[in-house]
Design a protein around this motif. Structure first.
Motif, PDB file in Angstrom:
ATOM      1  N   LEU A  11       4.871   5.064  81.737  1.00 54.39           N
ATOM      2  CA  LEU A  11       3.677   5.359  82.514  1.00 54.39           C
ATOM      3  C   LEU A  11       3.831   4.722  83.886  1.00 54.39           C
ATOM      4  N   GLY A  36      -8.824  17.575  72.547  1.00 56.42           N
ATOM      5  CA  GLY A  36      -7.484  18.006  72.956  1.00 56.42           C
ATOM      6  C   GLY A  36      -6.593  16.896  73.483  1.00 56.42           C
ATOM      7  N   LYS A  37      -7.091  15.653  73.448  1.00 56.11           N
ATOM      8  CA  LYS A  37      -6.285  14.567  74.045  1.00 56.11           C
ATOM      9  C   LYS A  37      -6.117  13.370  73.110  1.00 56.11           C
ATOM     10  N   GLY A  38      -6.500  13.494  71.863  1.00 56.40           N
ATOM     11  CA  GLY A  38      -6.461  12.317  70.980  1.00 56.40           C
ATOM     12  C   GLY A  38      -7.646  11.419  71.300  1.00 56.40           C
ATOM     13  N   LEU A  39      -7.391  10.113  71.344  1.00 54.04           N
ATOM     14  CA  LEU A  39      -8.480   9.200  71.711  1.00 54.04           C
ATOM     15  C   LEU A  39      -8.602   9.120  73.223  1.00 54.04           C
ATOM     16  N   HIS A  75      -1.019   5.617  70.738  1.00 49.48           N
ATOM     17  CA  HIS A  75      -0.492   6.967  70.526  1.00 49.48           C
ATOM     18  C   HIS A  75       1.040   6.962  70.475  1.00 49.48           C
ATOM     19  N   SER A 124       5.544   5.911  74.870  1.00 48.92           N
ATOM     20  CA  SER A 124       4.368   6.745  75.166  1.00 48.92           C
ATOM     21  C   SER A 124       3.272   5.983  75.912  1.00 48.92           C
ATOM     22  N   ASN A 125       3.378   4.657  75.975  1.00 56.24           N
ATOM     23  CA  ASN A 125       2.242   3.884  76.497  1.00 56.24           C
ATOM     24  C   ASN A 125       2.575   2.805  77.522  1.00 56.24           C
ATOM     25  N   ALA A 175      -3.964   1.418  77.245  1.00 56.79           N
ATOM     26  CA  ALA A 175      -3.204   2.575  76.745  1.00 56.79           C
ATOM     27  C   ALA A 175      -4.095   3.659  76.147  1.00 56.79           C
ATOM     28  N   LYS A 176      -5.367   3.350  75.928  1.00 60.58           N
ATOM     29  CA  LYS A 176      -6.268   4.372  75.351  1.00 60.58           C
ATOM     30  C   LYS A 176      -6.844   5.276  76.449  1.00 60.58           C
ATOM     31  N   ILE A 177      -6.544   4.965  77.692  1.00 55.77           N
ATOM     32  CA  ILE A 177      -7.105   5.772  78.792  1.00 55.77           C
ATOM     33  C   ILE A 177      -6.211   6.980  79.055  1.00 55.77           C
ATOM     34  N   ASN A 178      -6.811   8.157  79.075  1.00 56.97           N
ATOM     35  CA  ASN A 178      -6.064   9.386  79.312  1.00 56.97           C
ATOM     36  C   ASN A 178      -5.835   9.624  80.794  1.00 56.97           C
ATOM     37  N   HIS A 179      -4.979  10.602  81.031  1.00 53.42           N
ATOM     38  CA  HIS A 179      -4.575  10.931  82.404  1.00 53.42           C
ATOM     39  C   HIS A 179      -5.451  12.016  83.026  1.00 53.42           C
ATOM     40  N   TYR A 228      -0.998   9.004  85.383  1.00 59.27           N
ATOM     41  CA  TYR A 228       0.293   8.542  84.852  1.00 59.27           C
ATOM     42  C   TYR A 228       1.435   8.924  85.802  1.00 59.27           C
ATOM     43  N   TYR A 253       5.239  13.030  78.304  1.00 60.71           N
ATOM     44  CA  TYR A 253       4.219  12.468  77.403  1.00 60.71           C
ATOM     45  C   TYR A 253       3.647  13.542  76.493  1.00 60.71           C
ATOM     46  N   PHE A 259       2.173  16.588  77.185  1.00 61.49           N
ATOM     47  CA  PHE A 259       0.989  17.392  77.487  1.00 61.49           C
ATOM     48  C   PHE A 259       1.080  17.980  78.892  1.00 61.49           C
TER      49      PHE A 259
END
Ligand SMILES: C[S@@+](CC[C@H](N)C(=O)[O-])C[C@H]1O[C@@H](n2cnc3c(N)ncnc32)[C@H](O)[C@@H]1O
Length: 344
Positions: free
Chosen positions: A11, A67-70, A132, A153-154, A170-174, A209, A226, A228
């Motif tokens: 990242l 669509g993005k997990g957590l 993730h 991945s994180n 790491a739980k924050i999405n892009h 990211y 990653y 996606f």
């Protein structure tokens, strides 16, 4: 090289990519870009700057994001400039040399990550394993390298070249139009996420990211590692936003490059409108990972044009943004030194 060496890096906070002119210099470290610093001020600043603290009242929660997990969501209004998360590395490793076109020689990293994970407490290990895990299609069956898959991945690359895990962050999405800035402060040994604009209750908190001042295609190729494709508003509208993004990137690197050298008054007069246009475009998009640099560029050109009032205005804006992240950072110190030069 293992099969996943071609999925290259970690990242990548765009802040680090953006910061070419204004290299961070941190307290207690040597001066890496050759600028003259006032060591006494540096020491005093270290002693007096407040320690960065995690926000006391939690204004966010982790929950599924479609669509993005957590993902991380605001549970209350988070005002611009508020620190959302402040986290120290769970562990970091020294990656082997990056081989262009191939990636990292992965075996050494697998072992290092396994050793680091084995050294964690049970609670820390469970934090790590809660993150993730993206695998390439060819890696589906392999369970051996799970820790490495999670790490890849994180983890974030830090300014000293080490690569570190921050399981909460790491739980924050892009998003390519993120609402939060993401800063590593070497001075405090902390990664800090702060609100780039007001974030409404229920809204997802996002960071980037990948470097943002690239075209849609350039960003997507970076994100594919990653697993996606980004579907944020800037990506959906990429035919319109691409030219702006590329223009901003071109302006920023050109301006930063010009300011590493002496410039004539004539050149400065031509550079200033570009710097102001860049600031305006970045402000419109709340691009806080790049704005401090753009403000500083505008300040530097104004100073070269002997307009100390404007230089002070732009530098103060840069100082404010750096301060949102970390009052102790060297970026804050550098900006203060710049302001001192204008009005001793
Ligand atoms: C650092 S993790 C972020 C947290 C992750 N969603 C989770 O469940 O723990 C990175 C992963 O989140 C997912 N992700 C992040 N941003 C995304 C986005 N904008 N669209 C779709 N998936 C995304 C991808 O699976 C990616 O590999």
């Amino acid at each position: 090289y293992s099969s996943f060496t071609s999925a290259p890096t970690f990242l990548d906070s765009s802040l680090l990519c953006a910061r070419t002119l204004f290299q961070p210099l941190y307290c207690g470290r040597s001066n890496r870009d050759g600028l003259t610093t006032n060591l006494q001020l540096e020491e005093e600043h270290c002693l007096t700057a407040p320690i960065v603290r995690a926000p006391s009242n939690t204004t966010w929660e982790v929950r599924p994001s479609i669509g993005k997990g957590l993902g991380v969501f605001a549970t209350a209004l988070i005002k611009t400039g508020t620190r959302i998360m402040v986290e120290e590395p769970l562990f970091s490793i020294n990656p082997p040399e990056f081989v262009p076109g191939k990636g990292y020689e992965i075996q050494a990293m697998i072992d290092d990550v396994d050793v680091a994970v084995a050294g964690l407490t049970a609670e820390q290990r469970s934090d790590f394993h809660s993150c993730h895990e993206y695998r390439l299609p060819s890696e589906q069956e392999s369970d051996e390298h799970r820790n490495m898959f999670i790490f890849r991945s994180n983890a974030y690359t830090l300014t000293d070249g080490t690569v570190a895990m921050f399981p909460q962050i790491a739980k924050i999405n892009h998003s390519c139009r993120p609402n939060a800035a993401n800063v590593w402060s070497e001075a405090s040994g902390l990664r800090i996420i702060w609100a780039a604009r007001d974030i409404q209750p229920g809204e997802e908190v996002t960071v980037t990211y990948a470097p943002l001042l690239k075209s849609h295609a350039g960003r997507q190729s970076r994100l594919s590692q990653y697993g996606f494709q980004c579907t944020c508003a800037a990506c959906v509208d990429h035919e319109r936003t691409d030219s702006e993004r590329v223009k901003m990137g071109k302006y920023l690197s050109e301006l930063e490059d010009r300011l590493t050298r002496n410039t004539s008054e004539f050149a400065n007069k031509k550079l200033l409108p570009k710097a102001l246009a860049l600031v305006e475009m970045l402000e419109l998009e709340h691009m806080m990972d790049y704005l401090p640099n753009a403000y500083h560029v505008a300040a530097e050109i104004s100073l070269r044009l002997k307009d100390s009032l404007a230089a002070s205005k732009w530098s103060t804006k840069a100082l404010t943004l750096h301060g949102y992240a970390d009052e102790r950072s060297h970026a804050v110190l550098q900006e203060r030194l710049f302001l001192d030069r204008i009005s001793p």
